[in-house]
Design a protein around this motif. Structure first.
Motif, mmCIF file in Angstrom:
data_model
loop_
_atom_site.group_PDB
_atom_site.id
_atom_site.type_symbol
_atom_site.label_atom_id
_atom_site.label_comp_id
_atom_site.label_asym_id
_atom_site.label_seq_id
_atom_site.Cartn_x
_atom_site.Cartn_y
_atom_site.Cartn_z
ATOM 1 N N PHE A 1 55.649 48.772 26.237
ATOM 2 C CA PHE A 1 56.234 49.929 25.560
ATOM 3 C C PHE A 1 55.368 50.295 24.366
ATOM 4 C CE2 PHE A 1 57.673 46.914 22.465
ATOM 5 C CZ PHE A 1 57.885 47.645 21.299
ATOM 6 N N ASN B 1 55.945 47.861 35.367
ATOM 7 C CA ASN B 1 54.916 47.640 36.375
ATOM 8 C C ASN B 1 55.571 46.873 37.531
ATOM 9 O OD1 ASN B 1 52.567 47.149 37.799
ATOM 10 N ND2 ASN B 1 51.366 46.717 35.963
ATOM 11 N N ARG C 1 57.566 54.998 34.474
ATOM 12 C CA ARG C 1 57.610 55.187 33.019
ATOM 13 C C ARG C 1 58.677 56.200 32.636
ATOM 14 N NH1 ARG C 1 52.414 57.686 31.075
ATOM 15 N NH2 ARG C 1 53.525 59.651 31.337
ATOM 16 N N TRP D 1 57.744 55.254 24.777
ATOM 17 C CA TRP D 1 57.263 55.211 26.158
ATOM 18 C C TRP D 1 57.572 53.822 26.712
ATOM 19 C CZ3 TRP D 1 54.441 57.370 22.162
ATOM 20 C CH2 TRP D 1 54.101 58.724 22.290
ATOM 21 N N ASN D 2 58.472 53.729 27.686
ATOM 22 C CA ASN D 2 58.858 52.454 28.295
ATOM 23 C C ASN D 2 58.317 52.408 29.722
ATOM 24 O OD1 ASN D 2 60.405 51.805 25.977
ATOM 25 N ND2 ASN D 2 62.120 52.992 26.775
ATOM 26 N N LYS D 3 57.442 51.444 29.996
ATOM 27 C CA LYS D 3 56.784 51.371 31.301
ATOM 28 C C LYS D 3 57.155 50.083 32.017
ATOM 29 C CE LYS D 3 52.609 49.976 31.697
ATOM 30 N NZ LYS D 3 51.143 49.764 31.612
ATOM 31 N N LYS E 1 53.767 51.931 39.097
ATOM 32 C CA LYS E 1 54.317 51.961 37.743
ATOM 33 C C LYS E 1 55.413 53.019 37.641
ATOM 34 C CE LYS E 1 49.983 50.532 35.509
ATOM 35 N NZ LYS E 1 48.946 50.895 34.502
ATOM 36 N N THR F 1 60.024 58.348 29.196
ATOM 37 C CA THR F 1 59.677 58.783 27.839
ATOM 38 C C THR F 1 60.919 59.327 27.154
ATOM 39 O OG1 THR F 1 57.457 59.381 28.602
ATOM 40 C CG2 THR F 1 58.159 60.248 26.473
ATOM 41 N N SER G 1 54.072 45.240 32.153
ATOM 42 C CA SER G 1 55.063 46.205 31.690
ATOM 43 C C SER G 1 55.059 46.217 30.163
ATOM 44 C CB SER G 1 56.455 45.822 32.200
ATOM 45 O OG SER G 1 56.457 45.762 33.616
#
Length: 360
Positions: free
Chosen positions: A182, A214, A243, A210-212, A241, A245, A180
């Motif tokens: 960003f 996993n 995400r 962008w924050n992801k 995943k 934005t 995970s």
């Protein structure tokens, strides 16, 4: 037949002679234009150097009024500035005279030569210990502003991303720590707050984040009547995943020492190689959501599903952030005060830790 051939050759020779004469005429005309332009440049040189001298005198008077120098020192600096500008005029006019003489002496041989007037160009070379070597070419017709209190920076940040879940420890998170992440990319302005010190400044701008997340254990997000929960996917998952934005407007109070750099007509504060600390926050809005699941179905076929809506994510984004930097590199932390999903029984808030680079 021989007669026609002779007339043909004679016609070709005449055409070539005509083209050569025309080329010479164009050359003479082009060179004459250049010569006239250089003569005008000689007049511009005096005007430009006088403008620079005026700016230098104004800068010296400002330093005198602020008590940085004595009246005797101010007078000496004005004399030195006047002498330097007089020599500049003499040298620059000599360069232009040489260019004019070169054109007048070689009217037929310099048609394709690119003789560039560099009287108004300044080349600045930087090779700081912590910076790449770079060359900047700029027009120097106008003197720089004596005191520029606001500067601009490019901002890039990246690192680890996860979520703090109400009632749970970070160790129990359903999201992979390593997978995970960003990324943040933006533009910022930095404004000095005090008149004679750069110790305090506001840093503000606009960024895309962008924050992801996993997701572990073959799970994925499901919306059940507005409740967003993790459920087991019906097939073996290779990648799961999620995400978010965001487009946000950060604001930080930055604190730290600076180095003052004094030039003839201006001064600047630099924070290169300096320690600095920033604390503040950000606010903005969500501009995109994506869940991606890669899996293998019952037929053994690889499938990739994407969903961009229906997750009831927060539309308004706001949070707190801070950084500790040395030069252009910082340790960066940000935390969303808004929950990732709205109106949930258990809140989840995004948190990020990584490196931030301000290209100032």
């Amino acid at each position: 037949m021989q007669t026609l051939l002779k007339y043909g050759v004679l016609l070709v020779v005449c055409l070539i002679t005509h083209l050569i004469n025309a080329q010479d005429t164009i050359q003479n005309t082009n060179n004459q234009y250049k010569i006239e332009a250089y003569k005008q440049a000689k007049l511009d040189v005096k005007t430009e150097e006088r403008q620079f001298l005026k700016a230098e005198v104004q800068a010296i008077n400002t330093r005198l009024e602020q008590g940085e120098i004595t009246e005797e020192q101010a007078n000496q600096l004005k004399k030195e500035a006047s002498k330097k500008r007089a020599l500049n005029i003499e040298n620059r006019i000599a360069i232009i005279d040489n260019k004019i003489a070169l054109l007048e002496r070689n009217e037929k041989d310099y048609l394709h030569k690119d003789i560039t007037d560099v009287s108004n160009i300044e080349i600045e070379v930087s090779n700081d210990d912590d910076e790449f070597l770079w060359i900047k070419i700029k027009d120097k017709k106008k003197p720089k502003k004596y005191d520029k209190r606001t500067q601009s920076d490019l901002v890039f940040a990246m690192g680890f991303n996860n979520a703090l879940i109400e009632g749970e420890k970070l160790d129990d998170t359903p999201y992979k720590i390593g997978g995970s992440g960003f990324i943040e990319l933006g533009f910022a302005w930095k404004t000095r707050l005090l008149e004679h010190s750069n110790f305090f400044r506001f840093k503000y701008g606009a960024s895309i984040q962008w924050n992801k997340l996993n997701i572990r254990d073959n799970m994925y997000f499901v919306n059940t009547d507005g409740a967003i929960n993790l459920e087991e996917f019906p097939y073996p998952v290779r990648v799961s995943k999620f995400r978010v934005t965001n487009f946000v407007f950060p604001l930080h109070l930055e604190i730290g020492p600076s180095k003052r750099i004094d030039k003839d007509t201006y001064f600047r504060y630099s924070t290169k190689k300096q320690f600095k600390f920033g604390v503040g926050g950000y606010a903005g809005f969500n501009i995109g959501t994506l869940q991606k699941v890669k899996y293998q179905n019952e037929n053994g076929k690889k499938v990739k599903d994407k969903a961009r809506s229906g997750f009831n994510t927060s539309e308004l984004i706001y949070g707190v952030s801070s950084y500790i930097a040395l030069g252009t590199t910082a340790l960066y932390v940000k935390y969303d005060l808004n929950p990732i999903f709205r109106n949930q029984a258990i809140s989840q808030n995004n948190i990020s830790v990584g490196l931030r680079f301000d290209m100032d």
